[in-house]
Motif scaffolding. Structure first.
Motif, PDB file in Angstrom:
ATOM      1  N   TYR A 152       0.801  -1.224   0.000  1.00  0.00           N
ATOM      2  CA  TYR A 152       0.000   0.000   0.000  1.00  0.00           C
ATOM      3  C   TYR A 152       0.838   1.279   0.000  1.00  0.00           C
ATOM      4  O   TYR A 152       0.339   2.339  -0.399  1.00  0.00           O
ATOM      5  CB  TYR A 152      -0.965  -0.004   1.180  1.00  0.00           C
ATOM      6  N   PHE A 153       2.073   1.172   0.429  1.00  0.00           N
ATOM      7  CA  PHE A 153       2.958   2.337   0.402  1.00  0.00           C
ATOM      8  C   PHE A 153       4.320   1.907  -0.160  1.00  0.00           C
ATOM      9  O   PHE A 153       5.339   1.977   0.526  1.00  0.00           O
ATOM     10  CB  PHE A 153       3.105   2.931   1.802  1.00  0.00           C
ATOM     11  N   PRO A 154       4.322   1.441  -1.412  1.00  0.00           N
ATOM     12  CA  PRO A 154       5.539   0.853  -1.967  1.00  0.00           C
ATOM     13  C   PRO A 154       6.734   1.804  -2.006  1.00  0.00           C
ATOM     14  O   PRO A 154       7.873   1.368  -1.814  1.00  0.00           O
ATOM     15  CB  PRO A 154       5.118   0.421  -3.375  1.00  0.00           C
ATOM     16  N   LYS A 155       6.499   3.089  -2.260  1.00  0.00           N
ATOM     17  CA  LYS A 155       7.635   4.017  -2.319  1.00  0.00           C
ATOM     18  C   LYS A 155       8.264   4.194  -0.942  1.00  0.00           C
ATOM     19  O   LYS A 155       9.492   4.128  -0.794  1.00  0.00           O
ATOM     20  CB  LYS A 155       7.213   5.372  -2.875  1.00  0.00           C
ATOM     21  N   SER A 156       7.427   4.420   0.073  1.00  0.00           N
ATOM     22  CA  SER A 156       7.956   4.550   1.431  1.00  0.00           C
ATOM     23  C   SER A 156       8.644   3.263   1.876  1.00  0.00           C
ATOM     24  O   SER A 156       9.715   3.298   2.497  1.00  0.00           O
ATOM     25  CB  SER A 156       6.830   4.901   2.409  1.00  0.00           C
ATOM     26  N   PHE A 157       8.032   2.130   1.560  1.00  0.00           N
ATOM     27  CA  PHE A 157       8.627   0.838   1.898  1.00  0.00           C
ATOM     28  C   PHE A 157      10.009   0.702   1.276  1.00  0.00           C
ATOM     29  O   PHE A 157      10.979   0.341   1.962  1.00  0.00           O
ATOM     30  CB  PHE A 157       7.716  -0.283   1.394  1.00  0.00           C
ATOM     31  N   ARG A 158      10.112   1.016   0.012  1.00  0.00           N
ATOM     32  CA  ARG A 158      11.396   0.847  -0.676  1.00  0.00           C
ATOM     33  C   ARG A 158      12.424   1.873  -0.200  1.00  0.00           C
ATOM     34  O   ARG A 158      13.611   1.564  -0.092  1.00  0.00           O
ATOM     35  CB  ARG A 158      11.181   0.957  -2.188  1.00  0.00           C
ATOM     36  N   ASP A 159      11.966   3.092   0.083  1.00  0.00           N
ATOM     37  CA  ASP A 159      12.895   4.103   0.590  1.00  0.00           C
ATOM     38  C   ASP A 159      13.540   3.656   1.894  1.00  0.00           C
ATOM     39  O   ASP A 159      14.738   3.870   2.118  1.00  0.00           O
ATOM     40  CB  ASP A 159      12.162   5.428   0.810  1.00  0.00           C
ATOM     41  N   LEU A 160      12.735   3.031   2.766  1.00  0.00           N
ATOM     42  CA  LEU A 160      13.282   2.568   4.034  1.00  0.00           C
ATOM     43  C   LEU A 160      14.146   1.324   3.847  1.00  0.00           C
ATOM     44  O   LEU A 160      15.197   1.184   4.477  1.00  0.00           O
ATOM     45  CB  LEU A 160      12.156   2.270   5.018  1.00  0.00           C
ATOM     46  N   LEU A 161      13.686   0.421   3.012  1.00  0.00           N
ATOM     47  CA  LEU A 161      14.445  -0.804   2.752  1.00  0.00           C
ATOM     48  C   LEU A 161      15.829  -0.483   2.204  1.00  0.00           C
ATOM     49  O   LEU A 161      16.834  -1.055   2.636  1.00  0.00           O
ATOM     50  CB  LEU A 161      13.675  -1.687   1.759  1.00  0.00           C
ATOM     51  N   MET A 162      15.866   0.441   1.253  1.00  0.00           N
ATOM     52  CA  MET A 162      17.125   0.777   0.582  1.00  0.00           C
ATOM     53  C   MET A 162      17.869   1.943   1.236  1.00  0.00           C
ATOM     54  O   MET A 162      18.912   2.350   0.754  1.00  0.00           O
ATOM     55  CB  MET A 162      16.844   1.110  -0.892  1.00  0.00           C
ATOM     56  N   LYS A 163      17.280   2.504   2.316  1.00  0.00           N
ATOM     57  CA  LYS A 163      17.886   3.640   3.021  1.00  0.00           C
ATOM     58  C   LYS A 163      18.204   4.768   2.043  1.00  0.00           C
ATOM     59  O   LYS A 163      19.330   5.255   1.949  1.00  0.00           O
ATOM     60  CB  LYS A 163      19.148   3.186   3.764  1.00  0.00           C
ATOM     61  N   GLN A 164      17.176   5.185   1.307  1.00  0.00           N
ATOM     62  CA  GLN A 164      17.372   6.140   0.221  1.00  0.00           C
ATOM     63  C   GLN A 164      17.180   7.600   0.635  1.00  0.00           C
ATOM     64  O   GLN A 164      17.412   8.495  -0.168  1.00  0.00           O
ATOM     65  CB  GLN A 164      16.415   5.804  -0.929  1.00  0.00           C
ATOM     66  N   GLU A 165      16.722   7.838   1.860  1.00  0.00           N
ATOM     67  CA  GLU A 165      16.467   9.210   2.276  1.00  0.00           C
ATOM     68  C   GLU A 165      17.440   9.639   3.365  1.00  0.00           C
ATOM     69  O   GLU A 165      17.801   8.857   4.240  1.00  0.00           O
ATOM     70  CB  GLU A 165      15.026   9.350   2.807  1.00  0.00           C
ATOM     71  N   GLY A 166      17.860  10.899   3.301  1.00  0.00           N
ATOM     72  CA  GLY A 166      18.632  11.496   4.376  1.00  0.00           C
ATOM     73  C   GLY A 166      20.100  11.110   4.391  1.00  0.00           C
ATOM     74  O   GLY A 166      20.581  10.314   3.577  1.00  0.00           O
TER      75      GLY A 166
END
Length: 273
Positions: free
Chosen positions: A150-164
């Motif tokens: 349901y929140f694939p972008k947020s999920f992937r951002d956290l999985l791949m540590k893509q933010e910050g």
């Protein structure tokens, strides 16, 4: 008591240790102490359909108890039934959910088996993820899968540590997810017969209006935890401090007067689809 570990060692120490009290104690035991201020402060919340029954024994041993509507009681029992299900690697449904999580996380990478070193890529401790579910049970896998769908972008951002600006030693994604499930169950007192905190009573009102409220709150909490991680410039051994900070912030948000549904939480805005 039963020890339920949501995550284990690595890098010179244990990651996160969680302790769960047995159901017979949590659901049938006596109330423990809480501040008298909590009882006094509950009046503002009665207008939201929550009636408070405060069993006063001593000023130092008073804990509010909130009566539930039949609909709220039914929703709580359904959620408790989910919480009670342990992950069982011999059950096809559980195997299928784990495979679905892998394909959601790595759609272009073929999974070689339910026991494989590949699982470390997702942040499990070893080659067999089933050993990491002791803290959260099957519902923690359902939470992760809901997040991915349901929140694939947020999920992937956290999985791949893509933010910050990330630390050199990051928290393991999947194990952190199991710990978040456990933290929410504990914070909301979801294994009690009826809620004994304002946060728990408020959440059950939301649950009666939205059957996926727990899964949604999980997603919000995961994003909030990561934001806290970044703002605290945390590293691997700081995870417990980050979780405590996340819990405090979430408790504050649940008690905001203008929050009438989970989508009103300030941290809901962190999610992106």
């Amino acid at each position: 008591m039963e020890d339920r570990a949501g995550g284990g060692g690595g890098g010179g120490g244990s990651f996160v240790a969680v302790r769960r009290i047995s159901q017979s104690i949590e659901r049938g035991g006596t109330c423990h102490s809480t501040s008298v201020e909590v009882v006094a402060g509950s009046a503002a919340w009665l207008g939201r359909g929550l009636s408070c029954v405060c069993a006063q024994r001593r000023d130092s041993d008073a804990r509010p108890s909130f009566d539930l509507t039949p609909a709220q009681e039914e929703c709580l029992q359904r959620l408790q039934a989910r919480i009670d299900v342990a992950y069982d690697s011999s059950i096809p449904e559980h195997q299928g959910a784990l495979k679905a999580l892998w394909h959601a996380a790595f759609p272009e990478e073929e999974l070689r088996g339910l026991i494989s070193d590949q699982w470390k890529e997702m942040g499990w401790q070893g080659k067999d993820p089933s050993t990491d579910f002791r803290g959260g049970g099957f519902i923690s896998l359902e939470n992760l899968l809901f997040f991915a769908r349901y929140f694939p972008k947020s999920f992937r951002d956290l999985l791949m540590k893509q933010e910050g600006d990330r630390s050199q030693w990051e928290y393991p994604f999947a194990v952190a997810g199991v710990n978040i499930t456990f933290m929410l169950i504990q914070m909301l007192d979801l294994e009690a017969v009826k809620p004994r905190t304002l946060e728990g009573a408020t959440f059950l009102k939301f649950l009666s209006e939205n059957e996926v409220a727990f899964d949604l709150l999980y997603c919000i909490t995961f994003k909030l935890m990561d934001q806290q991680w970044l703002s605290m410039r945390a590293s691997y051994m700081d995870f417990n401090a980050v979780m405590k900070s996340t819990r405090r912030q979430l408790e504050r948000e649940l008690l905001l007067e203008d929050v009438t549904r989970l989508e009103d939480l300030p941290s809901y805005g962190l999610l992106c689809c």
